[in-house]
Motif scaffolding. Structure first.
Motif, PDB file in Angstrom:
ATOM      1  N   THR A 201       0.826  -1.206   0.000  1.00  0.00           N
ATOM      2  CA  THR A 201       0.000   0.000   0.000  1.00  0.00           C
ATOM      3  C   THR A 201       0.862   1.259   0.000  1.00  0.00           C
ATOM      4  O   THR A 201       0.620   2.212  -0.745  1.00  0.00           O
ATOM      5  N   VAL A 202       1.895   1.262   0.848  1.00  0.00           N
ATOM      6  CA  VAL A 202       2.781   2.420   0.904  1.00  0.00           C
ATOM      7  C   VAL A 202       3.507   2.616  -0.418  1.00  0.00           C
ATOM      8  O   VAL A 202       3.625   3.740  -0.952  1.00  0.00           O
ATOM      9  N   GLN A 203       4.014   1.529  -1.002  1.00  0.00           N
ATOM     10  CA  GLN A 203       4.728   1.617  -2.271  1.00  0.00           C
ATOM     11  C   GLN A 203       3.809   2.070  -3.401  1.00  0.00           C
ATOM     12  O   GLN A 203       4.189   2.898  -4.256  1.00  0.00           O
ATOM     13  N   ALA A 204       2.589   1.514  -3.432  1.00  0.00           N
ATOM     14  CA  ALA A 204       1.644   1.920  -4.477  1.00  0.00           C
ATOM     15  C   ALA A 204       1.271   3.381  -4.342  1.00  0.00           C
ATOM     16  O   ALA A 204       1.130   4.113  -5.346  1.00  0.00           O
ATOM     17  N   SER A 205       1.112   3.849  -3.093  1.00  0.00           N
ATOM     18  CA  SER A 205       0.792   5.258  -2.881  1.00  0.00           C
ATOM     19  C   SER A 205       1.940   6.154  -3.355  1.00  0.00           C
ATOM     20  O   SER A 205       1.716   7.193  -3.993  1.00  0.00           O
ATOM     21  N   ALA A 206       3.175   5.740  -3.057  1.00  0.00           N
ATOM     22  CA  ALA A 206       4.327   6.526  -3.502  1.00  0.00           C
ATOM     23  C   ALA A 206       4.424   6.532  -5.022  1.00  0.00           C
ATOM     24  O   ALA A 206       4.731   7.573  -5.643  1.00  0.00           O
ATOM     25  N   ALA A 211       4.047   9.372 -10.223  1.00  0.00           N
ATOM     26  CA  ALA A 211       3.802   8.945 -11.604  1.00  0.00           C
ATOM     27  C   ALA A 211       3.998  10.088 -12.605  1.00  0.00           C
ATOM     28  O   ALA A 211       4.529   9.889 -13.706  1.00  0.00           O
ATOM     29  N   ASP A 212       3.573  11.319 -12.245  1.00  0.00           N
ATOM     30  CA  ASP A 212       3.676  12.455 -13.171  1.00  0.00           C
ATOM     31  C   ASP A 212       5.025  13.150 -13.097  1.00  0.00           C
ATOM     32  O   ASP A 212       5.484  13.754 -14.073  1.00  0.00           O
ATOM     33  N   ARG A 213       5.723  13.071 -11.936  1.00  0.00           N
ATOM     34  CA  ARG A 213       6.946  13.827 -11.743  1.00  0.00           C
ATOM     35  C   ARG A 213       8.198  13.013 -12.042  1.00  0.00           C
ATOM     36  O   ARG A 213       9.145  13.509 -12.614  1.00  0.00           O
ATOM     37  N   ASP A 214       8.194  11.738 -11.611  1.00  0.00           N
ATOM     38  CA  ASP A 214       9.411  10.925 -11.752  1.00  0.00           C
ATOM     39  C   ASP A 214       8.986   9.516 -12.156  1.00  0.00           C
ATOM     40  O   ASP A 214       8.699   8.667 -11.296  1.00  0.00           O
ATOM     41  N   ILE A 215       8.934   9.280 -13.467  1.00  0.00           N
ATOM     42  CA  ILE A 215       8.444   8.007 -13.959  1.00  0.00           C
ATOM     43  C   ILE A 215       9.367   6.857 -13.571  1.00  0.00           C
ATOM     44  O   ILE A 215       8.933   5.732 -13.332  1.00  0.00           O
ATOM     45  N   VAL A 216      10.685   7.134 -13.463  1.00  0.00           N
ATOM     46  CA  VAL A 216      11.646   6.079 -13.121  1.00  0.00           C
ATOM     47  C   VAL A 216      11.412   5.588 -11.694  1.00  0.00           C
ATOM     48  O   VAL A 216      11.316   4.380 -11.421  1.00  0.00           O
ATOM     49  N   ARG A 217      11.334   6.505 -10.756  1.00  0.00           N
ATOM     50  CA  ARG A 217      11.097   6.119  -9.365  1.00  0.00           C
ATOM     51  C   ARG A 217       9.723   5.492  -9.177  1.00  0.00           C
ATOM     52  O   ARG A 217       9.533   4.610  -8.337  1.00  0.00           O
ATOM     53  N   SER A 218       8.776   5.961  -9.976  1.00  0.00           N
ATOM     54  CA  SER A 218       7.443   5.359  -9.911  1.00  0.00           C
ATOM     55  C   SER A 218       7.498   3.899 -10.336  1.00  0.00           C
ATOM     56  O   SER A 218       6.885   3.020  -9.714  1.00  0.00           O
TER      57      SER A 218
END
Length: 392
Positions: A201-206, A211-218
């Motif tokens: 849940t925490v990872q999905a929320s992050a 998703a819009d700012r940093d696609i790699v980290r997403s």
């Protein structure tokens, strides 16, 4: 279904009646006669049938058949040739001893013996007293044999009842064991599911926020969700493997997690966004498998609660090896103290499977567990498990 007792008893009664009539019609011995015998007639036949045919009811009403001694005694008093009255008396004494309580059976024995003595007193033969002693011994033997059979049947019935009680107790023990195993599996499932879903849940929320700012980290966050879910599924398969009736695959028999897996657990929690520090004190040494699993589950549950309730916080896991025990402490700096049971202020949560499971794991090995607000804030879970006691 067993045969009704009237059928064999009726056959015995008929056989005795036929035998008695044949003996009655036979030529009696004339040696040692004090007086001539009376020729058999219709009355003799009636008396003979009176003390033989009613024996069809001997097992249903043994004491009610005691009046049968009257026609037997009357036949002797009237001087008819001796018949099979003694056999009928023996069968009646045996049945009373087998079917009735001791006092009643002994009373029936006394009535038949008295009737036998009266009959021999009117016997037409001179050697009647020799036969009286032998007859008395036979009646006592029939009574003793009936009592022995009765005691044997009672003993056998008690053994069967005891066996049934033991079987019922064994089944109850099996049911209790199965219930305990289901509870254990429920705790394992709770630990796996609660921890994994909290991390996911925490990872999905992050991932959603980035998703819009940093696609790699997403993508990295979503990959972590995938890895956590896959690991949770594998562990659930191992836990539920014991419920399968068919042969389990090798991964179902894989070892349960232990203290050596704590770094991986801490790493996954860090990936979920919670800063965790793992500290090991003392010389690490092999522990019993149950203690290894208990330590792992306690840390897992405590970190899961921190993820769910502490908010932005830091956590510290301290594992300490003592000479006679192993201690584990999980401390966080968040706001969990305000929402965990026993905290002052805030909404107190009811103890769930997690805290109950931790206490049960520790108490199983004679240990102790404290869980509550820390002195400097946050929440602290501290467990101590004796190791020497487990090994003994």
């Amino acid at each position: 279904m067993g045969q009704h007792p009237t059928v064999p008893d009726g056959a015995v009664a008929v056989c005795l009646a036929v035998l008695a009539l044949l003996v009655l019609k036979a030529e009696p011995a004339t040696e040692n006669l004090r007086e001539p015998l009376r020729d058999p007639d219709a009355l003799a036949v009636a008396l003979t049938l009176a003390y033989t045919l009613p024996l069809v009811l001997r097992r249903r009403h043994p004491l009610a058949l005691l009046p049968l001694v009257v026609p037997a005694v009357l036949a002797s008093v009237l001087g008819y040739p001796p018949s099979t009255a003694v056999l009928s008396g023996l069968l009646l004494v045996y049945t009373a001893a087998l079917q009735c309580p001791r006092r009643q059976s002994f009373g029936a024995f006394g009535v038949v013996v008295v009737a036998y003595l009266v009959a021999t007193a009117f016997d037409a033969y001179d050697d009647a007293w020799a036969g009286t002693v032998a007859g008395g011994a036979m009646f006592f033997g029939a009574w003793a044999f009936g009592r022995a059979i009765r005691y044997r049947r009672a003993y056998t019935a008690e053994l069967e009842a005891r066996a049934q009680r033991l079987e019922a107790e064994r089944e109850a023990a099996v049911r209790a064991t199965l219930s305990e195993e289901r509870a254990r599996i429920a705790r394992e499932m709770h630990d796996v599911v609660a921890h994994s879903i909290s991390v996911m849940t925490v990872q999905a929320s992050a991932a959603r926020r980035m998703a819009d700012r940093d696609i790699v980290r997403s993508k990295e966050a979503m990959a972590a969700v995938e890895d956590t879910g896959r690991a949770a599924l594998m562990e659930m398969r191992r836990i539920l493997g014991v419920l399968r009736d068919v042969e389990r695959p090798d991964d179902a028999l894989a070892p349960q997690p232990g203290t050596c897996d704590l770094p991986d657990l801490v790493g996954k929690v860090r990936e979920a966004g919670l800063g965790v520090e793992l500290q090991v004190e003392g010389g690490p040494r092999p522990l019993p498998a149950g203690v290894e699993l208990a330590v792992y589950r306690i840390v897992q549950e405590a970190l899961t609660n921190t993820l769910k309730h502490a908010g932005p916080a830091q956590a510290q896991v301290r594992l300490c090896y003592r000479p006679a025990a192993v201690e584990v402490e999980v401390r966080d700096s968040g706001r969990g103290a305000a929402v965990f049971p026993g905290a002052s202020g805030g909404a107190a949560l009811r103890p769930g499977h997690g805290l109950v499971g931790m206490r049960e794991r520790v108490s199983l090995y004679g240990g102790s567990l404290q869980a509550g607000p820390g002195s400097g804030g946050g929440y602290v879970v501290n467990a101590r498990i004796p190791v020497e006691q487990v090994r003994a």
